[in-house]
Structure formats: C-alpha cells, structure tokens
Design an enzyme around this catalytic site. Structure first.
Site, PDB file in Angstrom:
ATOM      1  N   HIS A   1      64.195 -14.185  25.505  1.00  0.00           N
ATOM      2  CA  HIS A   1      64.335 -12.723  25.553  1.00  0.00           C
ATOM      3  C   HIS A   1      65.318 -12.237  24.490  1.00  0.00           C
ATOM      4  O   HIS A   1      65.996 -11.233  24.680  1.00  0.00           O
ATOM      5  CB  HIS A   1      64.804 -12.278  26.941  1.00  0.00           C
ATOM      6  CG  HIS A   1      63.858 -12.607  28.040  1.00  0.00           C
ATOM      7  ND1 HIS A   1      63.803 -13.852  28.618  1.00  0.00           N
ATOM      8  CD2 HIS A   1      62.897 -11.865  28.651  1.00  0.00           C
ATOM      9  CE1 HIS A   1      62.858 -13.866  29.561  1.00  0.00           C
ATOM     10  NE2 HIS A   1      62.297 -12.674  29.592  1.00  0.00           N
TER      11      HIS A   1
ATOM     12  N   GLU B   1      49.186 -11.299  26.774  1.00  0.00           N
ATOM     13  CA  GLU B   1      49.434 -10.600  25.520  1.00  0.00           C
ATOM     14  C   GLU B   1      48.225 -10.618  24.587  1.00  0.00           C
ATOM     15  O   GLU B   1      47.948  -9.632  23.892  1.00  0.00           O
ATOM     16  CB  GLU B   1      50.650 -11.200  24.812  1.00  0.00           C
ATOM     17  CG  GLU B   1      51.977 -10.873  25.460  1.00  0.00           C
ATOM     18  CD  GLU B   1      52.259 -11.689  26.715  1.00  0.00           C
ATOM     19  OE1 GLU B   1      53.179 -11.335  27.475  1.00  0.00           O
ATOM     20  OE2 GLU B   1      51.542 -12.690  26.931  1.00  0.00           O
TER      21      GLU B   1
END
Length: 383
Positions: free
Chosen positions: A193, A123
């Site tokens: 998540h 990321e």
C-alpha cells in the site's frame, strides 16, 4: 530535508564523474547539510510526514473558491463531470459507498446506482470493462483502490487501452477512459500500500500519466484527463488526501496536460519532481539557499507521459546540475524515468554544455521509511 540532499548527492557521486569543477564542489558542500543524520542501528520511531506541505496561491481566474483537501477536490471534479456529462460513469471497488479514501462519497446517492457502482475485486476486469465502456461512447472513470494493485490490469492498460486507436487505424479508440489510483507512501502501508508505479507506464506510448501536487492542481488535472481524447492514468498522492488543504474553484476548470510548471526560478541547480516530492524539494531548495548560497530552480513535471521536454531543457541549459527527485519504487537502478530524461537531454540540449544529471529517490526496494533526522531505512538490506 537535509538528508534528502545528502542522499541524492551521495548516490549520484558514486555513479557520476562530477568530482571536479562546480558540480563536485556543490556535491561536497551539500553532503555537509545534515550532520545529525546517522546510520544508528537501534530501533527508532518511523516518521511518515517527511515534508511540510506548501499550498498554492488562491486562484482568481476560475471564479468562486472553497476550502478543500485533496480528496474533496477529487470528489468535486467527479461531481462536476457527472453533472455535465450524462454518459459519465464511475466504477471500482467500494466506490458506491465513497471508497476507502472517501473520494466518491455521496455521488451514488446524487446520481444513482447506474452511474456510480461497485465492481468485483478484479483490477483486470475493472480496466477491461472501462475500455469497453469507453469504446461504446461512455466517459469511463475507473478507480483502482491502490496503485499497488494496478499490476493485474497491466495487460489491459498496455496491450489494449494504449494500443486501441493504433491497431484500428483510428477507427476506434478508448480515449474516454480515465484510471484513478491512490499513489505513494504514507508510512504505515507496508509494501502493498505504498508503491509508486508510474515508471512502469512512463515507457508506454498511447497513454498519459499524471500526478498532481495538491488539491487545486488535482481537480484541474483530473478534469483535463477526463476530457482528454487519450486514456489517462491519474495517480493521487494519498498522503496528501487530508494533509493538503487549499482554496479550490467550485466550478469546473482544466489545467493543461504535458505542461510543467516552474515553481521557483534559480541559477545553479534545476530540481525536477512530481506529486508529493515537490514539497520535499521546496524545502531542500530553501535549505540549499540558506546554508550554501546555492540558487535552486524547482519544476513540477505534473505530466509524466508525455512530459514537457521544452520547459525542462530550456531552464536546464543555464544551470550547473539537473536533479531528478522521484519516489518510484521500482525504478532506482533498473530501467527508469531518469533514463528517459538523460536520453532526451542529450538529444534536445546537445547544442549546449551538458550539466550533470543526478538521480534522487528510492533504492531498488518496495518501500522506505523516514527516521528522525531524515535518515532512511528499508524493509531489507539494499542490493
């Protein structure tokens, strides 16, 4: 939904002195909304869909419309951008084959592997590459596969992207950068998540943070983020990817950033939220009116940073209570968006009597689930 009201007011009353006057009466009345909610300890099946989605009216000002769910409206926005801007590129983990939520499906085949391509699982590298591409003149659209994994890129976003224009004296900027990320809880994603990390970025000057409530809003706001001359973070409520279906304009259109929308007018309570929580508050508003005779105003903030101070304060001064309903998982007790509301409320609305400001949302916890009857349970005991 009754449990939402019950928890919001109970949590607020334990911290705020609203026990007398209209605020106290309202809180006591709202606590009675959900007698079926109990703290039973036995195992119960978890419910993820704790709301009923309420679609927006069919737009008439943007031309032909087509039935789309939220992820299809995102695809449509990206398609419009790639077709109209030859410098636009889309990149991230697995976006070449469509992404885990199918938001980029078909775009590589249509526009080529040089404009829609995969990146390594890094990321920090995704955002760093996006900053460089934007500075070089490209329209960079980066995807972080889940908002929970945006934290490795935190330094690149806060220390590089947000400060690029300032530190160069406006000689250079990366305003062409837009960062997309699936956001929020679905019910089966556990703590890695399910997070809503917008509070971390809501205190950082130099970026914009946007969260839509449905497909029509998502396409217009995303296109506005892409066109904006500042780096933007666009969080997409993943529980709505398939659950939310609306008529969405086929052609490109924009919805202004930093402009809240009043979805329902009311005279007793101002309810403010964004993203999925808007639909929760719409149900809460209907229940409060039906069972208590409480008139609720509902405002969709849409842009978290910079937020629409004028709209919120304008309508709040005439109401008894301002109610902020949020899903941010890391901001319930610690430094939170609510603090920004409170500070600006005192400054902007100081010529009027200040009504109570009540928080509603997650506790100091990475995740929550909804049980039958609306009660909430957490992965571990509350601290």
């Amino acid at each position: 939904m009754a449990a939402a009201v019950r928890f919001f007011i109970r949590g607020a009353n334990s911290r705020l002195s609203v026990g007398t006057g209209t605020g106290g009466s309202l809180g006591a009345a709202l606590l009675k909304l959900s007698p079926s909610c109990s703290s039973r300890s036995k195992t119960q099946r978890r419910h993820a869909a704790h709301f009923t989605y309420q679609p927006d009216p069919v737009p008439t000002q943007y031309g032909e419309t087509q039935k789309m769910n939220l992820f299809q409206s995102i695809t449509s926005a990206l398609d419009n951008t790639l077709s109209s801007d030859p410098t636009a590129v889309i990149f991230g983990e697995d976006v070449a084959f469509g992404g885990v939520f199918r938001c980029t499906v078909g775009l590589r085949d249509k526009y080529g592997k040089d404009r829609v391509f995969n990146t390594p699982l890094c990321e920090q590298g995704i955002v760093g590459f996006g900053i460089g591409a934007a500075v070089a003149g490209a329209t960079a659209i980066a995807e972080i596969q889940f908002a929970d994994y945006i934290f490795p890129a935190f330094d690149q976003i806060v220390n590089e992207a947000a400060k690029y224009r300032y530190r160069s004296g406006n000689l250079f900027d990366c305003g062409n950068l837009t960062i997309r990320a699936p956001w929020g809880c679905v019910g089966h994603g556990s703590l890695y998540h399910s997070q809503s990390p917008e509070a971390f970025f809501a205190h950082c000057p130099g970026i914009k943070v946007v969260i839509p409530r449905g497909p029509m809003q998502a396409k217009g706001l995303l296109l506005s983020c892409i066109a904006d001359r500042n780096p933007c973070i666009f969080f997409e409520p993943k529980i709505l990817y398939r659950a939310a279906v609306e008529q969405v304009p086929v052609e490109s259109y924009t919805i202004p950033l930093s402009e809240a929308e009043i979805l329902q007018e009311g005279s007793d309570v101002t309810l403010v939220a964004w993203g999925t929580q808007i639909h929760v508050l719409r149900e809460v508003s209907d229940m409060a009116q039906e069972k208590l005779g409480v008139s609720c105003e509902v405002i969709d903030l849409k842009t978290i940073l910079p937020w629409d101070v004028e709209t919120v304060c304008k309508f709040q001064v005439s109401n008894v209570t301002l109610w902020i309903s949020k899903t941010c998982t890391q901001q319930r007790v610690t430094c939170c968006i609510l603090g920004r509301f409170a500070g600006r409320q005192m400054k902007t609305c100081r010529t009027h009597p200040i009504p109570p400001l009540l928080p509603g949302g997650c506790w100091t916890h990475p995740n929550l689930f909804l049980l039958p009857g609306g009660c909430r349970t957490h992965l571990s005991p509350a601290i």
